[in-house]
Motif scaffolding. Sequence first.
Motif, short mmCIF file in Angstrom:
data_model
loop_
_atom_site.label_atom_id
_atom_site.label_comp_id
_atom_site.label_asym_id
_atom_site.label_seq_id
_atom_site.Cartn_x
_atom_site.Cartn_y
_atom_site.Cartn_z
N ILE A 73 0.87 -1.18 0.00
CA ILE A 73 0.00 0.00 0.00
C ILE A 73 0.90 1.23 0.00
O ILE A 73 1.85 1.32 0.79
N VAL A 74 0.59 2.15 -0.89
CA VAL A 74 1.42 3.37 -0.98
C VAL A 74 0.53 4.61 -0.86
O VAL A 74 -0.69 4.52 -0.99
N SER A 75 1.18 5.74 -0.65
CA SER A 75 0.44 7.01 -0.53
C SER A 75 0.23 7.58 -1.92
O SER A 75 0.86 8.57 -2.31
N GLY A 76 -0.60 6.95 -2.68
CA GLY A 76 -0.87 7.37 -4.06
C GLY A 76 0.09 6.71 -5.03
O GLY A 76 1.21 6.31 -4.66
N ALA A 77 -0.37 6.59 -6.29
CA ALA A 77 0.44 5.94 -7.32
C ALA A 77 1.77 6.67 -7.52
O ALA A 77 2.79 6.05 -7.85
N LEU A 78 1.75 7.97 -7.31
CA LEU A 78 2.98 8.73 -7.52
C LEU A 78 4.08 8.27 -6.57
O LEU A 78 5.26 8.18 -6.95
N GLN A 79 3.69 7.90 -5.35
CA GLN A 79 4.71 7.40 -4.42
C GLN A 79 5.28 6.07 -4.91
O GLN A 79 6.47 5.80 -4.74
N ALA A 80 4.41 5.27 -5.55
CA ALA A 80 4.91 3.99 -6.08
C ALA A 80 6.04 4.27 -7.08
O ALA A 80 7.10 3.62 -7.05
N LEU A 81 5.84 5.26 -7.93
CA LEU A 81 6.87 5.58 -8.94
C LEU A 81 8.14 6.06 -8.25
O LEU A 81 9.26 5.70 -8.65
N GLN A 82 7.97 6.87 -7.22
CA GLN A 82 9.16 7.37 -6.51
C GLN A 82 9.92 6.24 -5.83
O GLN A 82 11.15 6.18 -5.88
N LEU A 83 9.19 5.32 -5.20
CA LEU A 83 9.86 4.20 -4.51
C LEU A 83 10.59 3.33 -5.52
O LEU A 83 11.72 2.87 -5.27
N ILE A 84 9.96 3.08 -6.66
CA ILE A 84 10.61 2.25 -7.68
C ILE A 84 11.87 2.94 -8.18
O ILE A 84 12.91 2.32 -8.36
N SER A 85 11.77 4.26 -8.36
CA SER A 85 12.93 4.98 -8.92
C SER A 85 14.15 4.92 -8.00
O SER A 85 15.27 4.81 -8.47
N VAL A 86 13.92 4.94 -6.70
CA VAL A 86 15.08 4.91 -5.80
C VAL A 86 15.38 3.50 -5.27
O VAL A 86 16.48 3.28 -4.75
N GLY A 87 14.43 2.57 -5.43
CA GLY A 87 14.61 1.26 -4.82
C GLY A 87 15.02 0.14 -5.77
O GLY A 87 15.50 -0.90 -5.31
N LEU A 88 14.86 0.36 -7.07
CA LEU A 88 15.09 -0.77 -7.97
C LEU A 88 16.04 -0.45 -9.11
O LEU A 88 16.29 -1.32 -9.95
N LEU A 89 16.55 0.75 -9.17
CA LEU A 89 17.34 1.13 -10.34
C LEU A 89 18.63 1.81 -9.95
O LEU A 89 18.67 2.56 -8.97
N GLU A 90 19.67 1.54 -10.74
CA GLU A 90 20.91 2.29 -10.50
C GLU A 90 20.80 3.62 -11.24
O GLU A 90 19.97 3.78 -12.14
N GLN A 91 21.66 4.56 -10.85
CA GLN A 91 21.67 5.87 -11.52
C GLN A 91 21.98 5.68 -13.00
O GLN A 91 22.66 4.72 -13.36
N GLN A 92 21.45 6.59 -13.80
CA GLN A 92 21.68 6.54 -15.25
C GLN A 92 20.94 5.40 -15.94
O GLN A 92 21.17 5.13 -17.11
N SER A 93 20.05 4.70 -15.19
CA SER A 93 19.23 3.68 -15.85
C SER A 93 18.38 4.35 -16.92
O SER A 93 18.11 5.55 -16.86
N ILE A 94 17.93 3.51 -17.86
CA ILE A 94 17.09 4.04 -18.93
C ILE A 94 15.62 3.80 -18.60
O ILE A 94 15.24 2.66 -18.27
N ILE A 95 14.83 4.83 -18.67
CA ILE A 95 13.38 4.67 -18.50
C ILE A 95 12.73 4.93 -19.85
O ILE A 95 12.76 6.07 -20.36
N PHE A 96 12.16 3.89 -20.42
CA PHE A 96 11.39 4.08 -21.65
C PHE A 96 10.00 4.57 -21.25
O PHE A 96 9.41 4.04 -20.31
N GLN A 97 9.56 5.58 -21.97
CA GLN A 97 8.22 6.10 -21.67
C GLN A 97 7.50 6.34 -22.99
O GLN A 97 8.13 6.53 -24.02
N GLU A 98 6.17 6.30 -22.92
CA GLU A 98 5.41 6.58 -24.13
C GLU A 98 5.55 8.05 -24.47
O GLU A 98 5.93 8.86 -23.64
N HIS A 99 5.21 8.36 -25.68
CA HIS A 99 5.39 9.72 -26.17
C HIS A 99 4.05 10.26 -26.63
O HIS A 99 3.47 9.65 -27.53
#
Length: 471
Positions: free
Chosen positions: A185-211
């Motif tokens: 359970i997170v404090s909104g979906a935005l927190q999920a993205l923040q936790l993933i960004s600092v918890g599962l990835l090294e710096q300079q990782s590539i994030i593919f996003q839709e355009h």
Amino acid sequence: MQWKPDRHSHLSLHIQIVDWMKTHIERGEWTVGTKLPPQRKLAELLGVNRSTIIDVLDELKADGLLEMKRGAGTFVSNNSWNVLLNKSQPDWHKHIQASIHKPNYHTIQLINEYEQDSCIIRLGTGELSPDLLPTKLLEQSLQSISLNARDIGYSEPKGSKRLRIILSDYLQKRGIHTSPESILIVSGALQALQLISVGLLEQQSIIFQEHPSYLNSVHPFQSAGMQMVSVKRNERLAETLKAGSGKKQSLFYTIPTLHNPTGSSLTPEERKRLLEICAELQIPIIEDDVYHELLFEESPPAMKSLDQTGQVLYVGSVSKTLSPGLRIGWVVAPEPVINRLADIKMQTDYGSSAFSQEIVAHWLSSGLYEEHVASLRQQLKGRSLFVESILNENFRRIATWEKSMGGFYIWLRFNEPVVNKALFLKLIKQKVLINPGYIYDPSDLHHIRLSYAYATLEELKEGLYILLNNI
Ligand SMILES: Cc1ncc(COP(=O)(O)O)c(C=O)c1O
């Protein structure tokens, strides 16, 4: 004047008197324009030589705290506060500029600011209007919620067990079979993205996003030092991902159902293909599914429901359906991932609000939630038809758009590149607030994310009329 310098102190009389005078000015006891006693009198009151007083006054004049007025005496200067502030405060600008988190775009800062203006027509807001929120029912449901002491202590790292059990049941309807242990359970979906960004990835990782991408408007990955790579729909997906990821860690962020800002959805085939390509390249996927319940027709399967290998991190929330203020969302992922994210969440906020979790558990388990969402879909559909009729009548010659399939948005494309900051500011002056396309794709000057979810029907009509007159 009671105070006198301490002749036994290791500090000189001069330093003690300077400090004493500065303290009076700092505390506001000697306000700007206060006249000091004459030198001779000061020397007498403080029990020191007049030459000491002359030296002290010279120093404070040189610092800009005091000023001499010929024939009138010595005064606390007009500038004294500035001098003190500059000396005593850290250089916050430098701190802010050097800090890790990116600022919002200026346009988004202005949107956040002007959304507080009750007279402004909000044509772009990604939020349910006050009359679509089930405020009364929420209030009534508080009576049905019973709390025990454990419920209102710090929650378990993964969040309320009861809510996770209820959610694992609810998600079955979306084809997602998961245990409460694999839900955070997170404090909104935005927190999920923040936790993933600092918890599962090294710096300079590539994030593919839709355009274009919602991520361009919030920066959780950019601030954590990730590189963003935009992928256009229907582009040669496999080649782009292969070339983009290289040796670096990477992740694909997608909103396959009712995409923000375009409102479009991936077909079941597109979902399967994206999963297959990412599986082959071992690229995990974040499936942001916060709008799926608002599809007017039946929803295509969640990508998570097709996931055989635990490659999809599934994110949901009640912000778009029940209340964004409750700040409740969830992540479904393999247990080690959930444990890691829960560990970081505990370091971040010790868990989401216990009250909010109880409310959401009650709404989901009692059926209130599904009843409410069904009626919400109908109301949103009515609103979308209303806006489309205005567009059909007035915007056909200058813009194009797709019929809304659900959710909040119509991605309105003007034939000419007219959606720039000047238009945004001009509309604000006329009390209309838009979400320009350039906050989702900095090079886009054609689109507006039109939301039919927030403003009243009258406001939508008036706002669109003002928009039309400014194009
Ligand atoms: C696609 C998408 N994901 C996440 C969020 C954030 O949701 P929450 O309020 O649950 O943090 C939003 C809100 O606009 C959104 O549009």
